[in-house]
Design an enzyme around this catalytic site. Structure first.
Site, PDB file in Angstrom:
ATOM      1  N   SER A 121       9.744   7.018 -11.122  1.00 15.27           N
ATOM      2  CA  SER A 121      10.193   8.413 -11.198  1.00 15.27           C
ATOM      3  C   SER A 121      11.634   8.502 -11.656  1.00 15.27           C
ATOM      4  CB  SER A 121      10.013   9.120  -9.852  1.00 15.27           C
ATOM      5  OG  SER A 121      10.456   8.322  -8.800  1.00 15.27           O
ATOM      6  N   HIS A 142       2.839   8.988 -14.122  1.00 17.55           N
ATOM      7  CA  HIS A 142       3.608   9.378 -12.934  1.00 17.55           C
ATOM      8  C   HIS A 142       2.786  10.277 -12.025  1.00 17.55           C
ATOM      9  CE1 HIS A 142       7.250  11.599 -11.107  1.00 17.55           C
ATOM     10  NE2 HIS A 142       7.015  10.498 -10.437  1.00 17.55           N
ATOM     11  N   GLU A 154       1.863  12.914 -14.965  1.00 20.46           N
ATOM     12  CA  GLU A 154       2.695  12.968 -16.167  1.00 20.46           C
ATOM     13  C   GLU A 154       2.483  11.680 -16.964  1.00 20.46           C
ATOM     14  OE1 GLU A 154       6.529  15.665 -14.829  1.00 20.46           O
ATOM     15  OE2 GLU A 154       6.465  13.590 -14.145  1.00 20.46           O
ATOM     16  N   ASN A 192       9.845  16.498 -11.641  1.00 21.41           N
ATOM     17  CA  ASN A 192      10.997  16.136 -10.810  1.00 21.41           C
ATOM     18  C   ASN A 192      12.287  16.792 -11.294  1.00 21.41           C
ATOM     19  OD1 ASN A 192       9.693  14.635  -8.899  1.00 21.41           O
ATOM     20  ND2 ASN A 192      10.109  12.655  -9.844  1.00 21.41           N
TER      21      ASN A 192
HETATM   22  N1  3HC Z   1      -3.371  11.045   1.676  1.00 18.63           N
HETATM   23  C1  3HC Z   1      -4.569  11.551   1.354  1.00 18.63           C
HETATM   24  N2  3HC Z   1      -4.918  12.839   1.587  1.00 18.63           N
HETATM   25  C2  3HC Z   1      -4.012  13.615   2.204  1.00 18.63           C
HETATM   26  C3  3HC Z   1      -2.732  13.132   2.577  1.00 18.63           C
HETATM   27  C4  3HC Z   1      -2.437  11.787   2.285  1.00 18.63           C
HETATM   28  N3  3HC Z   1      -1.260  11.253   2.588  1.00 18.63           N
HETATM   29  N4  3HC Z   1      -2.063  14.149   3.155  1.00 18.63           N
HETATM   30  C5  3HC Z   1      -2.864  15.214   3.152  1.00 18.63           C
HETATM   31  N5  3HC Z   1      -4.043  14.900   2.577  1.00 18.63           N
HETATM   32  C6  3HC Z   1      -5.162  15.797   2.318  1.00 18.63           C
HETATM   33  C7  3HC Z   1      -5.872  16.197   3.573  1.00 18.63           C
HETATM   34  O1  3HC Z   1      -6.902  15.290   3.904  1.00 18.63           O
HETATM   35  C8  3HC Z   1      -6.429  17.541   3.190  1.00 18.63           C
HETATM   36  O2  3HC Z   1      -7.596  17.339   2.414  1.00 18.63           O
HETATM   37  P1  3HC Z   1      -8.776  18.469   2.382  1.00 18.63           P
HETATM   38  O3  3HC Z   1      -8.166  19.742   1.838  1.00 18.63           O
HETATM   39  O4  3HC Z   1      -9.775  17.853   1.459  1.00 18.63           O
HETATM   40  O5  3HC Z   1      -9.223  18.604   3.795  1.00 18.63           O
HETATM   41  C9  3HC Z   1      -5.357  18.127   2.265  1.00 18.63           C
HETATM   42  O6  3HC Z   1      -4.620  17.000   1.777  1.00 18.63           O
HETATM   43  C10 3HC Z   1      -4.429  19.065   3.006  1.00 18.63           C
HETATM   44  O7  3HC Z   1      -3.853  18.327   4.084  1.00 18.63           O
HETATM   45  P2  3HC Z   1      -3.584  18.913   5.539  1.00 18.63           P
HETATM   46  O8  3HC Z   1      -4.528  20.026   5.809  1.00 18.63           O
HETATM   47  O9  3HC Z   1      -3.530  17.785   6.514  1.00 18.63           O
HETATM   48  O10 3HC Z   1      -2.070  19.392   5.464  1.00 18.63           O
HETATM   49  P3  3HC Z   1      -1.407  20.440   4.536  1.00 18.63           P
HETATM   50  O11 3HC Z   1      -2.315  21.576   4.212  1.00 18.63           O
HETATM   51  O12 3HC Z   1      -0.106  20.679   5.176  1.00 18.63           O
HETATM   52  O13 3HC Z   1      -1.167  19.641   3.180  1.00 18.63           O
HETATM   53  C11 3HC Z   1       0.158  18.404   1.697  1.00 18.63           C
HETATM   54  C12 3HC Z   1      -0.401  18.489   3.118  1.00 18.63           C
HETATM   55  C13 3HC Z   1      -0.990  18.166   0.713  1.00 18.63           C
HETATM   56  C14 3HC Z   1       1.103  17.208   1.673  1.00 18.63           C
HETATM   57  C15 3HC Z   1       0.894  19.750   1.372  1.00 18.63           C
HETATM   58  O14 3HC Z   1       1.829  20.011   2.362  1.00 18.63           O
HETATM   59  C16 3HC Z   1       1.597  19.729   0.030  1.00 18.63           C
HETATM   60  O15 3HC Z   1       0.994  19.927  -1.015  1.00 18.63           O
HETATM   61  N6  3HC Z   1       2.927  19.503   0.066  1.00 18.63           N
HETATM   62  C17 3HC Z   1       3.747  19.432  -1.153  1.00 18.63           C
HETATM   63  C18 3HC Z   1       3.686  18.037  -1.690  1.00 18.63           C
HETATM   64  C19 3HC Z   1       4.470  17.915  -2.959  1.00 18.63           C
HETATM   65  O16 3HC Z   1       5.158  18.811  -3.449  1.00 18.63           O
HETATM   66  N7  3HC Z   1       4.382  16.700  -3.542  1.00 18.63           N
HETATM   67  C20 3HC Z   1       5.141  16.354  -4.749  1.00 18.63           C
HETATM   68  C21 3HC Z   1       6.398  15.623  -4.364  1.00 18.63           C
HETATM   69  S1  3HC Z   1       7.314  15.079  -5.760  1.00 18.63           S
HETATM   70  C22 3HC Z   1       6.739  13.515  -6.071  1.00 18.63           C
HETATM   71  O17 3HC Z   1       5.930  12.980  -5.370  1.00 18.63           O
HETATM   72  C23 3HC Z   1       7.240  12.823  -7.308  1.00 18.63           C
HETATM   73  C24 3HC Z   1       7.936  11.551  -6.991  1.00 18.63           C
HETATM   74  O18 3HC Z   1       8.329  10.937  -8.207  1.00 18.63           O
HETATM   75  C25 3HC Z   1       9.181  11.756  -6.201  1.00 18.63           C
END
Ligand code: 3HC
Length: 293
Positions: A121, A142, A154, A192
């Site tokens: 990243s 990515h 990406e 990002n």
């Molecule tokens: N692994 C696998 N599945 C996961 C998981 C994990 N670590 N965390 C959550 N899930 C799944 C759950 O099983 C659930 O699946 P379902 O809808 O099929 O039942 C779904 O995701 C939703 O999870 P929860 O109900 O437990 O919890 P939330 O509704 O709070 O969702 C989240 C959790 C998906 C992490 C949500 O909060 C989210 O989308 N957050 C934003 C994440 C984000 O912006 N990510 C990008 C970050 S930037 C990046 O990564 C780039 C890098 O280069 C830095």
């Protein structure tokens, strides 16, 4: 083209690598996950097990589907086991000396036709491609955390990437259920470059004592409907990763918007990297102290 694309190597099975291995195995590819030693391999396998168990317990996956996915996943501590991989993606730590060692091995071990991808990243894909004798077959692919959930992938191209490589990787991204966007190699790529300065702004508000961490996070959730606020997201992504992306943006554009918050830098220096170390903006008694307001 992708039908013949059978064996996928994933090097590095931390949070991102394990998620990526799971995504490929779920999509029907045979995956070999490679880690540096047995302890890291066991941790990586544990990440995949936990994620599959969660899906089974939620009724999103049957036991039979889980077994089929597991049968497509093998694990190894030897990079030599990638000698017949059609495609290799790495998610090892974000340090150029580690990538240098890895890509020189991959270039030696893998057949000339194997595409090599990086999930970096913050490092330059161009620089990584230049470490190999096959820069036309090197791309960024990515993923976003959690990799099994987030839909964007990406595809990062360099001036050396061949159009055939881009086509294959874009098709692979679709096959694993992701929405690919193809972009050039620039600091922060696209997502990002938007997300990390936003996280940095959240940290600045907190640092200046404008609001508590909970108020900052709740504001964004309640006002804009985002799933988590910037400080929770920083902890999820990893504060070291956030800082590395900010520094790359700053180096490349010298725009004050991309100057990392001093608190972010201090947290990283202190080893408080978010969820992966159990200490970040949140995290029990070790969470960042509330500034005076
Ligand atoms: N692994 C696998 N599945 C996961 C998981 C994990 N670590 N965390 C959550 N899930 C799944 C759950 O099983 C659930 O699946 P379902 O809808 O099929 O039942 C779904 O995701 C939703 O999870 P929860 O109900 O437990 O919890 P939330 O509704 O709070 O969702 C989240 C959790 C998906 C992490 C949500 O909060 C989210 O989308 N957050 C934003 C994440 C984000 O912006 N990510 C990008 C970050 S930037 C990046 O990564 C780039 C890098 O280069 C830095």
């Amino acid at each position: 083209m992708v039908q013949e694309f059978d064996k996928v190597g994933v090097v590095g099975l931390g949070t991102m690598g394990a998620g990526i291995a799971e995504v490929f195995a779920r999509a029907g590819f045979n995956v070999v996950g490679v880690e540096i030693d047995q302890a890291a391999l066991d941790r990586g396998r544990g990440h995949v097990d936990k994620s599959l168990s969660r899906a089974v317990s939620k009724g999103k996956l049957t036991e039979e589907e889980r077994s089929a996915i597991e049968s497509r996943l093998t694990f190894s501590t030897s990079r030599e086991d990638l000698s017949d991989a059609d495609f290799v993606i790495e998610a090892v730590p974000e340090r150029m000396e580690i990538k240098r060692d890895l890509f020189s091995d991959l270039d030696r071990i893998c057949p000339p036709g194997t595409i090599l991808a990086t999930n970096t990243s913050s490092l330059s894909v161009t620089e990584i491609a230049a470490l190999t004798d096959r820069p036309e077959k090197v791309v960024g692919l990515h993923f976003f955390n959690p990799a099994p959930v987030m839909k964007l992938a990406e595809v990062i191209t360099t001036v050396s990437t061949s159009p055939e490589t881009v086509d294959v990787v874009t098709e692979v991204a679709k096959r694993i259920g992701k929405t690919p966007i193809t972009i050039g190699d620039r600091g922060g790529f696209v997502a990002n470059a938007l997300l990390v300065p936003y996280i940095n702004d959240g940290i600045r508000l907190y640092e200046r004592g404008i609001a508590t961490r909970e108020e900052i996070d709740e504001s964004v959730k309640k006002a804009a409907g985002l799933p988590m606020g910037p400080l929770t997201l920083a902890d999820l992504v990893g504060l070291d990763i956030c800082l590395a992306v900010m520094d790359v943006l700053w180096e490349e554009f010298r725009d004050p918007r991309y100057s990392a918050s001093p608190l972010l830098r201090r947290m990283v220096t202190a080893g408080r990297l978010g969820r992966k170390t159990g200490q970040g903006f949140y995290g029990g008694k070790d969470e960042a102290p509330e500034p005076q307001r």
